[in-house]
Design a protein around this motif. Structure first.
Motif, PDB file in Angstrom:
ATOM      1  N   PRO A  68       0.814  -1.222   0.000  1.00 29.36           N
ATOM      2  CA  PRO A  68       0.000   0.000   0.000  1.00 29.36           C
ATOM      3  C   PRO A  68       0.851   1.278   0.000  1.00 29.36           C
ATOM      4  O   PRO A  68       0.517   2.246  -0.690  1.00 29.36           O
ATOM      5  N   PHE A  69       1.967   1.265   0.732  1.00 31.97           N
ATOM      6  CA  PHE A  69       2.888   2.405   0.699  1.00 31.97           C
ATOM      7  C   PHE A  69       3.440   2.598  -0.701  1.00 31.97           C
ATOM      8  O   PHE A  69       3.484   3.719  -1.225  1.00 31.97           O
ATOM      9  N   ARG A  70       3.865   1.521  -1.325  1.00 35.60           N
ATOM     10  CA  ARG A  70       4.436   1.596  -2.669  1.00 35.60           C
ATOM     11  C   ARG A  70       3.437   2.185  -3.663  1.00 35.60           C
ATOM     12  O   ARG A  70       3.765   3.074  -4.443  1.00 35.60           O
ATOM     13  N   LEU A  71       2.221   1.666  -3.637  1.00 37.16           N
ATOM     14  CA  LEU A  71       1.209   2.116  -4.584  1.00 37.16           C
ATOM     15  C   LEU A  71       0.912   3.604  -4.396  1.00 37.16           C
ATOM     16  O   LEU A  71       0.851   4.362  -5.365  1.00 37.16           O
ATOM     17  N   ARG A 125       8.080  -2.334 -14.323  1.00 33.86           N
ATOM     18  CA  ARG A 125       6.613  -2.355 -14.206  1.00 33.86           C
ATOM     19  C   ARG A 125       6.160  -2.405 -12.752  1.00 33.86           C
ATOM     20  O   ARG A 125       5.234  -3.108 -12.384  1.00 33.86           O
ATOM     21  N   GLU A 126       6.831  -1.630 -11.919  1.00 37.34           N
ATOM     22  CA  GLU A 126       6.562  -1.685 -10.481  1.00 37.34           C
ATOM     23  C   GLU A 126       5.142  -1.288 -10.122  1.00 37.34           C
ATOM     24  O   GLU A 126       4.583  -1.789  -9.154  1.00 37.34           O
ATOM     25  N   THR A 167       3.134  -3.946  -8.025  1.00 39.43           N
ATOM     26  CA  THR A 167       2.605  -3.561  -6.714  1.00 39.43           C
ATOM     27  C   THR A 167       1.107  -3.812  -6.626  1.00 39.43           C
ATOM     28  O   THR A 167       0.607  -4.261  -5.593  1.00 39.43           O
ATOM     29  N   ARG A 168       0.407  -3.560  -7.704  1.00 44.25           N
ATOM     30  CA  ARG A 168      -1.047  -3.735  -7.702  1.00 44.25           C
ATOM     31  C   ARG A 168      -1.475  -5.187  -7.806  1.00 44.25           C
ATOM     32  O   ARG A 168      -2.438  -5.593  -7.158  1.00 44.25           O
ATOM     33  N   ALA A 200       8.856  -9.021  -3.318  1.00 42.76           N
ATOM     34  CA  ALA A 200      10.231  -8.937  -2.808  1.00 42.76           C
ATOM     35  C   ALA A 200      11.210  -8.399  -3.852  1.00 42.76           C
ATOM     36  O   ALA A 200      12.337  -8.054  -3.508  1.00 42.76           O
ATOM     37  N   THR A 201      10.781  -8.303  -5.119  1.00 46.49           N
ATOM     38  CA  THR A 201      11.678  -7.834  -6.177  1.00 46.49           C
ATOM     39  C   THR A 201      11.584  -6.327  -6.413  1.00 46.49           C
ATOM     40  O   THR A 201      12.334  -5.780  -7.218  1.00 46.49           O
TER      41      THR A 201
END
Length: 163
Positions: free
Chosen positions: A46-49, A109-110, A114-115, A122-123
């Motif tokens: 959720p932080f990443r997104l 394609r992070e 992430t979604r 982990a990558t």
């Protein structure tokens, strides 16, 4: 009979409104960062997104501010590399590490990982790198669009809020 032209959400938003939305996603990212647990990459999703979306919105605000059309920006979809390229042409000056990270976010394609890719959590890029990228983009875009009096605080230095 007149055919109603459907507008895309955000098509009529001003650069300031998009910047304000970026700020809200950034604040949410700050709150979500605290919920992540060491050794549990999925708890950071959720932080990443929120962080990636905030970065996208900051870059969009700058591009709108510099006269790019919403249609041109929308055609880039979630490609941070393309947005970064145009933002650099529009005067954004980023550290080499930050510009490279924005490129790698797209290349890897992070946003999609992430979604939708829990098996790939982990990558993803390191939390400290994502935080630094968000902080730098937020600060520099804010200055460029003339909102330096509302300068965002770095994610890592935002005061803790008690529940």
């Amino acid at each position: 009979m007149e055919i109603e032209e459907r507008k895309y959400p955000g098509e009529l938003a001003s650069p300031l409104q998009v910047h304000e939305l970026a700020e809200e996603y950034r604040k949410a990212a700050t709150m979500l960062l605290r919920l992540g647990r060491p050794g549990k990459p999925l708890t950071r999703a959720p932080f990443r997104l929120s962080s990636i979306h905030a970065i996208e919105l900051y870059l969009t605000a700058l591009l709108l501010h510099r006269g790019h059309s919403p249609n041109q920006i929308r055609k880039m979809q979630h490609d941070l590399s393309a947005r970064t390229g145009l933002a650099l042409e529009a005067g954004l000056r980023l550290r080499a590490k930050t510009a490279q990270h924005l490129h790698s976010l797209s290349q890897n394609r992070e946003y999609l990982v992430t979604r939708y890719g829990p098996e790939l959590a982990a990558t993803a890029s390191q939390i400290s790198r994502l935080t630094a990228t968000l902080d730098e983009v937020a600060a520099k875009v804010t200055i460029l669009i003339g909102l330096s009096s509302t300068m965002p605080q770095p994610v890592g230095l935002t005061p803790e809020i008690s529940p």
